[in-house]
Design a protein around this motif. Sequence first.
Motif, PDB file in Angstrom:
ATOM      1  N   LEU A  64      23.081  32.789  36.130  1.00  0.00           N
ATOM      2  CA  LEU A  64      22.711  31.498  35.568  1.00  0.00           C
ATOM      3  C   LEU A  64      21.276  31.596  35.063  1.00  0.00           C
ATOM      4  CD1 LEU A  64      24.057  29.346  38.510  1.00  0.00           C
ATOM      5  CD2 LEU A  64      24.909  29.190  36.161  1.00  0.00           C
ATOM      6  N   PRO A  65      20.989  31.090  33.874  1.00  0.00           N
ATOM      7  CA  PRO A  65      19.623  31.162  33.352  1.00  0.00           C
ATOM      8  C   PRO A  65      18.674  30.244  34.110  1.00  0.00           C
ATOM      9  CG  PRO A  65      20.996  29.874  31.886  1.00  0.00           C
ATOM     10  CD  PRO A  65      21.910  30.437  32.923  1.00  0.00           C
ATOM     11  N   GLU A  66      17.390  30.443  33.922  1.00  0.00           N
ATOM     12  CA  GLU A  66      16.384  29.554  34.500  1.00  0.00           C
ATOM     13  C   GLU A  66      16.677  28.124  34.055  1.00  0.00           C
ATOM     14  OE1 GLU A  66      11.564  29.547  34.847  1.00  0.00           O
ATOM     15  OE2 GLU A  66      12.428  29.668  32.833  1.00  0.00           O
ATOM     16  N   GLY A  67      16.648  27.187  35.002  1.00  0.00           N
ATOM     17  CA  GLY A  67      16.943  25.798  34.676  1.00  0.00           C
ATOM     18  C   GLY A  67      18.414  25.493  34.560  1.00  0.00           C
ATOM     19  N   GLY A  68      19.257  26.542  34.497  1.00  0.00           N
ATOM     20  CA  GLY A  68      20.706  26.363  34.501  1.00  0.00           C
ATOM     21  C   GLY A  68      21.344  26.034  33.178  1.00  0.00           C
ATOM     22  N   THR A  69      20.577  26.020  32.093  1.00  0.00           N
ATOM     23  CA  THR A  69      21.138  25.590  30.807  1.00  0.00           C
ATOM     24  C   THR A  69      21.906  26.703  30.107  1.00  0.00           C
ATOM     25  OG1 THR A  69      19.540  23.837  30.370  1.00  0.00           O
ATOM     26  CG2 THR A  69      20.557  24.845  28.464  1.00  0.00           C
ATOM     27  N   ASN A  70      23.182  26.457  29.874  1.00  0.00           N
ATOM     28  CA  ASN A  70      24.035  27.279  29.014  1.00  0.00           C
ATOM     29  C   ASN A  70      25.121  26.356  28.469  1.00  0.00           C
ATOM     30  OD1 ASN A  70      25.819  26.927  31.163  1.00  0.00           O
ATOM     31  ND2 ASN A  70      25.625  29.021  31.916  1.00  0.00           N
ATOM     32  N   ASP A  71      26.106  26.892  27.776  1.00  0.00           N
ATOM     33  CA  ASP A  71      27.122  26.033  27.152  1.00  0.00           C
ATOM     34  C   ASP A  71      27.906  25.230  28.187  1.00  0.00           C
ATOM     35  OD1 ASP A  71      26.352  26.900  24.671  1.00  0.00           O
ATOM     36  OD2 ASP A  71      27.992  28.337  24.426  1.00  0.00           O
ATOM     37  N   LEU A  72      28.208  25.839  29.333  1.00  0.00           N
ATOM     38  CA  LEU A  72      28.947  25.130  30.374  1.00  0.00           C
ATOM     39  C   LEU A  72      28.096  24.030  31.002  1.00  0.00           C
ATOM     40  CD1 LEU A  72      30.831  28.084  32.115  1.00  0.00           C
ATOM     41  CD2 LEU A  72      31.806  26.300  30.642  1.00  0.00           C
ATOM     42  N   ALA A  73      26.790  24.277  31.095  1.00  0.00           N
ATOM     43  CA  ALA A  73      25.880  23.254  31.621  1.00  0.00           C
ATOM     44  C   ALA A  73      25.829  22.050  30.688  1.00  0.00           C
ATOM     45  CB  ALA A  73      24.489  23.841  31.806  1.00  0.00           C
ATOM     46  N   ILE A  74      25.754  22.315  29.391  1.00  0.00           N
ATOM     47  CA  ILE A  74      25.731  21.226  28.407  1.00  0.00           C
ATOM     48  C   ILE A  74      27.031  20.426  28.481  1.00  0.00           C
ATOM     49  CG2 ILE A  74      25.704  20.693  25.943  1.00  0.00           C
ATOM     50  CD1 ILE A  74      23.807  23.109  25.613  1.00  0.00           C
ATOM     51  N   LYS A  75      28.145  21.118  28.662  1.00  0.00           N
ATOM     52  CA  LYS A  75      29.433  20.438  28.823  1.00  0.00           C
ATOM     53  C   LYS A  75      29.391  19.488  30.017  1.00  0.00           C
ATOM     54  CE  LYS A  75      34.334  21.356  29.794  1.00  0.00           C
ATOM     55  NZ  LYS A  75      35.348  22.408  30.064  1.00  0.00           N
ATOM     56  N   GLY A  76      28.821  19.943  31.121  1.00  0.00           N
ATOM     57  CA  GLY A  76      28.699  19.088  32.297  1.00  0.00           C
ATOM     58  C   GLY A  76      27.802  17.895  32.044  1.00  0.00           C
ATOM     59  N   CYS A  77      26.717  18.110  31.327  1.00  0.00           N
ATOM     60  CA  CYS A  77      25.776  17.020  31.049  1.00  0.00           C
ATOM     61  C   CYS A  77      26.337  15.996  30.086  1.00  0.00           C
ATOM     62  CB  CYS A  77      24.453  17.591  30.521  1.00  0.00           C
ATOM     63  SG  CYS A  77      23.495  18.465  31.791  1.00  0.00           S
ATOM     64  N   GLU A  78      27.350  16.376  29.315  1.00  0.00           N
ATOM     65  CA  GLU A  78      28.016  15.408  28.443  1.00  0.00           C
ATOM     66  C   GLU A  78      28.725  14.331  29.260  1.00  0.00           C
ATOM     67  OE1 GLU A  78      30.540  17.735  25.939  1.00  0.00           O
ATOM     68  OE2 GLU A  78      28.866  18.557  24.766  1.00  0.00           O
ATOM     69  N   GLU A  79      28.975  14.602  30.540  1.00  0.00           N
ATOM     70  CA  GLU A  79      29.670  13.642  31.398  1.00  0.00           C
ATOM     71  C   GLU A  79      28.723  12.637  32.047  1.00  0.00           C
ATOM     72  OE1 GLU A  79      31.985  15.987  34.086  1.00  0.00           O
ATOM     73  OE2 GLU A  79      33.375  16.659  32.513  1.00  0.00           O
ATOM     74  N   ILE A  80      27.419  12.774  31.792  1.00  0.00           N
ATOM     75  CA  ILE A  80      26.465  11.804  32.344  1.00  0.00           C
ATOM     76  C   ILE A  80      26.736  10.412  31.789  1.00  0.00           C
ATOM     77  CG2 ILE A  80      24.026  11.125  32.343  1.00  0.00           C
ATOM     78  CD1 ILE A  80      23.319  14.103  32.481  1.00  0.00           C
ATOM     79  N   LEU A  81      26.997  10.320  30.498  1.00  0.00           N
ATOM     80  CA  LEU A  81      27.265   9.020  29.874  1.00  0.00           C
ATOM     81  C   LEU A  81      28.733   8.634  30.055  1.00  0.00           C
ATOM     82  CD1 LEU A  81      25.289   9.083  26.502  1.00  0.00           C
ATOM     83  CD2 LEU A  81      24.549   8.255  28.740  1.00  0.00           C
ATOM     84  N   THR A  82      28.951   7.379  30.429  1.00  0.00           N
ATOM     85  CA  THR A  82      30.299   6.842  30.531  1.00  0.00           C
ATOM     86  C   THR A  82      30.555   5.907  29.349  1.00  0.00           C
ATOM     87  OG1 THR A  82      29.578   4.937  31.826  1.00  0.00           O
ATOM     88  CG2 THR A  82      30.131   6.946  33.037  1.00  0.00           C
ATOM     89  N   THR A  83      31.770   5.423  29.257  1.00  0.00           N
ATOM     90  CA  THR A  83      32.125   4.531  28.149  1.00  0.00           C
ATOM     91  C   THR A  83      31.224   3.302  28.104  1.00  0.00           C
ATOM     92  OG1 THR A  83      34.435   5.248  28.307  1.00  0.00           O
ATOM     93  CG2 THR A  83      34.001   3.206  27.097  1.00  0.00           C
ATOM     94  N   SER A  84      30.920   2.737  29.279  1.00  0.00           N
ATOM     95  CA  SER A  84      30.091   1.531  29.310  1.00  0.00           C
ATOM     96  C   SER A  84      28.659   1.801  28.857  1.00  0.00           C
ATOM     97  CB  SER A  84      30.082   0.932  30.719  1.00  0.00           C
ATOM     98  OG  SER A  84      29.546   1.848  31.653  1.00  0.00           O
ATOM     99  N   ASP A  85      28.219   3.058  28.952  1.00  0.00           N
ATOM    100  CA  ASP A  85      26.854   3.407  28.530  1.00  0.00           C
ATOM    101  C   ASP A  85      26.708   3.427  27.015  1.00  0.00           C
ATOM    102  OD1 ASP A  85      26.130   3.753  31.202  1.00  0.00           O
ATOM    103  OD2 ASP A  85      26.701   5.867  31.185  1.00  0.00           O
ATOM    104  N   LEU A  86      27.808   3.419  26.303  1.00  0.00           N
ATOM    105  CA  LEU A  86      27.762   3.497  24.844  1.00  0.00           C
ATOM    106  C   LEU A  86      27.390   2.165  24.209  1.00  0.00           C
ATOM    107  CD1 LEU A  86      30.884   5.769  24.206  1.00  0.00           C
ATOM    108  CD2 LEU A  86      28.493   6.437  24.549  1.00  0.00           C
ATOM    109  N   THR A  87      27.171   1.139  25.048  1.00  0.00           N
ATOM    110  CA  THR A  87      26.742  -0.167  24.528  1.00  0.00           C
ATOM    111  C   THR A  87      25.216  -0.277  24.452  1.00  0.00           C
ATOM    112  OG1 THR A  87      26.720  -1.170  26.730  1.00  0.00           O
ATOM    113  CG2 THR A  87      28.801  -1.256  25.497  1.00  0.00           C
ATOM    114  N   TYR A  88      24.491   0.692  25.008  1.00  0.00           N
ATOM    115  CA  TYR A  88      23.024   0.641  24.964  1.00  0.00           C
ATOM    116  C   TYR A  88      22.529   1.066  23.585  1.00  0.00           C
ATOM    117  CZ  TYR A  88      22.924   0.020  30.022  1.00  0.00           C
ATOM    118  OH  TYR A  88      23.084  -0.478  31.298  1.00  0.00           O
ATOM    119  N   ASP A  89      21.392   0.519  23.197  1.00  0.00           N
ATOM    120  CA  ASP A  89      20.793   0.879  21.911  1.00  0.00           C
ATOM    121  C   ASP A  89      20.026   2.191  21.993  1.00  0.00           C
ATOM    122  OD1 ASP A  89      21.503  -1.670  20.577  1.00  0.00           O
ATOM    123  OD2 ASP A  89      20.096  -2.520  22.035  1.00  0.00           O
ATOM    124  N   TYR A  90      19.385   2.407  23.141  1.00  0.00           N
ATOM    125  CA  TYR A  90      18.574   3.610  23.356  1.00  0.00           C
ATOM    126  C   TYR A  90      18.994   4.284  24.662  1.00  0.00           C
ATOM    127  CZ  TYR A  90      15.381   1.760  19.801  1.00  0.00           C
ATOM    128  OH  TYR A  90      14.838   1.281  18.638  1.00  0.00           O
TER     129      TYR A  90
END
Length: 300
Positions: free
Chosen positions: A138-164
Amino acid sequence: MTNNQCIILDENIELSLKREDLIHPYISGNKYRKLKYNIAFAKANNYKTLLTFGGAYSNHIAATAAAGKEYNFKTIGIIRGEELGAHLEKTLSENETLAYANSCGMEFKFISREAYRAKNDMSFLNTIREEYKDVYILPEGGTNDLAIKGCEEILTTSDLTYDYVCCAVGTGGTLSGIINASKSSQKVLGFPALKGDFLTTEIAQKTNATHWELIQEYHFGGYAKVTKELVDFINGFKKEQEILLDPIYTGKMMYGIFDLISKGYFPQNSRILAIHTGGLQGISGVNKTLRKKGLQTLDI
C-alpha cells in the motif's frame, strides 16, 4: 453509515459535518474507506502480509496495523527516520502511534529520510519485494485506485442535496473519490494540509471532473505545522460543538470554512457539507511537540 451533524444553521448558511471519524475506533474516517477495497483485494488474492509506508505519527500506519489485526494480516511498516529504530523501546515509550501499531503486531523497518524519498521508485519497491517476498504493498497515505473507489462511498444520496462539499487534502485520494461521487452541480472544495500547488496536478490525474477547487490559504505553514490560532480554534470548536478535530487535516479545513463564511465567500442560503476524516490518534504527537515548545496543547 455515518451521520451528518449540523454545526451552523441560520437564515444565510447551513453547515453540517459528516462524522466519518465515528466509523471505527481505530480504522477511522478516510483510512477505513481507503483500506476497504484494498483489504478485499488482498484477501481475494491470498496475500498474507500488508506492507506500507509512513512517518512516526502516521494515521495510515496506525490504521493499517489495526486492519491487519482485525482481518488477520501480518503488517509491515516502512517508517521514515532510521534514528527511531536505534532505541526501539525508548521510541515506543514516547510515541503512541508506533506503540499502538506495535501492539497490533506490526513489524517495523526504519529507513533514512533520504532513502524514504525513493519510496515510489520501482527499483526501491523491487528491493522491498525481494526482502519481504509476497507482500501486498500500500502506498504512503493509502491512496491508489481501490482507495479512491472506497472514498467514493463517503457521499450518500442525501448528501447530493448540498451546494458545497468540503474535505481536507493530504495525498488527494479522498478528495478524488468525493469529486467522483458528487454531482456536477455541486462545488467540491479541498483544503490542502501541505504547501504548494502540486496537488492540483495530482488530483486532475485521478478524476475527469472539473467542479472542484483547492483552497490553498489554510495550511498554517505546511504539513504538521500548528499555530496557537489553530489550537485555540480547535479547542473552542470542541467546547462549543463537543466534537474533536485533528490539527493536521480536519481542524485546518474547519478553520478555513468558518473564515470563508465570515468573509462572505459562500452565497446566501448555501448548504455546506464538511467531511470529518478522522485522524484523531495523531493528536498525542502534536501535543508532545507543543509541550516541548512551551505552547498551549489541544484538549482531548
